[in-house]
Design a protein around this motif. Structure first.
Motif, PDB file in Angstrom:
ATOM      1  N   TRP A   1      30.396 -58.391  68.797  1.00 35.02           N
ATOM      2  CA  TRP A   1      31.701 -58.616  68.175  1.00 35.02           C
ATOM      3  C   TRP A   1      31.650 -59.229  66.789  1.00 35.02           C
ATOM      4  O   TRP A   1      32.539 -59.009  65.982  1.00 35.02           O
TER       5      TRP A   1
ATOM      6  N   HIS B   1      37.188 -67.044  73.171  1.00 39.56           N
ATOM      7  CA  HIS B   1      37.501 -65.831  72.416  1.00 39.56           C
ATOM      8  C   HIS B   1      38.548 -66.125  71.345  1.00 39.56           C
ATOM      9  O   HIS B   1      38.449 -65.632  70.211  1.00 39.56           O
TER      10      HIS B   1
ATOM     11  N   ASN C   1      28.267 -60.592  74.112  1.00 41.42           N
ATOM     12  CA  ASN C   1      29.500 -60.277  73.389  1.00 41.42           C
ATOM     13  C   ASN C   1      29.439 -60.746  71.941  1.00 41.42           C
ATOM     14  O   ASN C   1      29.936 -60.075  71.049  1.00 41.42           O
TER      15      ASN C   1
ATOM     16  N   ILE D   1      37.647 -58.089  70.868  1.00 39.74           N
ATOM     17  CA  ILE D   1      37.684 -59.508  71.227  1.00 39.74           C
ATOM     18  C   ILE D   1      39.014 -59.814  71.909  1.00 39.74           C
ATOM     19  O   ILE D   1      40.071 -59.708  71.294  1.00 39.74           O
TER      20      ILE D   1
ATOM     21  N   ILE E   1      32.873 -67.064  75.104  1.00 40.07           N
ATOM     22  CA  ILE E   1      32.115 -65.910  74.615  1.00 40.07           C
ATOM     23  C   ILE E   1      30.692 -65.978  75.174  1.00 40.07           C
ATOM     24  O   ILE E   1      30.113 -67.057  75.301  1.00 40.07           O
TER      25      ILE E   1
END
Length: 184
Positions: free
Chosen positions: A89, A54, A85, A74, A81
Motif C-alpha cells: 500500500w 489503517h 499490507n 487501504i 496495518i
C-alpha cells in the motif's frame, strides 16, 4: 475502598495495562493506549512503539509523509496495518519491517528514499526538489546608450543565488552570474 479491575493485554512482545475505574471509566497504567469500555481507540500518548491503524496510514498519506502505492486498497478503519499490507500500500523501506510475522510498530514504517540528484531531498516522507533563490545582487556596470540602435542604458548585475528546500535547508550549490536581470 473502591474496586479497580486491571486488564493486561499482551500482543506479541508488547504489553498494555489498563485499569477500569468505578463508573466504567478506563485509565491507562502504561503509556501506550487509552481505551474506552467499548475498546475503541481514544488517543495515543506516545509517538513510538505503537501499532499503526489503517486510518493513520491514510492520514499520513494525505499529509505527504507517505507515498501511496494503492490508496484505494487501504481500508478506512482502525485495524492495524500488517507488514505485508504496508509493502503493498505505501512506498516504504521494506528492510525495516519485521520478518517474524509481528505487526510493524510506527518507527518500522520508514518512507522509501526515492530521491536522486543533488537538488532532491526527502522532507516529511516526500521527495522535494530545491528551488532557486536569489539572496543578493549588486550593480556590476552600466553600458551607456548607443544611439540610434539603443537609446537607453543597459544595467548589468552580479546575482548571487542558491537552492533551498521547504524546510529551510540549503543545497551546497551557490552561484554568481553577471546578468541584465535583477532579482529584486
Amino acid at each position: 475502598m473502591k474496586k479497580i479491575s486491571i486488564l493486561i493485554i499482551c500482543l506479541f512482545t508488547s504489553c498494555l495495562s489498563f485499569a477500569q475505574l468505578p463508573g466504567g471509566a478506563v485509565s491507562l497504567l502504561k503509556d501506550v493506549y487509552i481505551y474506552s469500555t467499548t475498546n475503541s481507540l481514544l488517543y495515543r500518548l506516545t509517538t513510538n512503539n505503537y501499532l499503526v491503524t489503517h486510518n493513520e496510514i491514510r492520514q499520513k498519506i494525505s499529509q505527504g509523509y507517505f507515498t501511496a502505492l494503492n490508496l484505494n486498497a487501504i481500508p478506512a478503519d482502525n485495524n492495524c496495518i500488517t507488514a505485508t499490507n504496508a509493502k503493498l500500500w505505501i512506498s516504504i523501506d521494506a528492510t525495516k519491517l519485521p520478518t517474524n510475522g509481528r505487526l510493524p510498530v510506527w518507527q518500522e514504517l520508514v518512507p522509501k528514499a526515492s530521491c536522486t540528484g543533488d537538488l532532491q531531498k526527502m522532507i516529511n516522507g516526500v521527495c522535494e526538489t530545491a528551488v532557486w533563490r536569489c539572496y543578493d545582487q549588486e550593480l556590476d556596470h552600466v553600458d551607456p546608450p548607443s544611439p540610434p540602435n539603443r537609446p537607453f542604458s543597459l544595467y548589468w548585475y552580479r546575482v548571487y543565488s542558491d537552492y533551498v528546500w521547504s524546510d529551510g535547508t540549503r543545497a551546497y550549490r551557490s552561484t554568481m552570474e553577471v546578468t541584465m536581470d535583477a532579482c529584486f
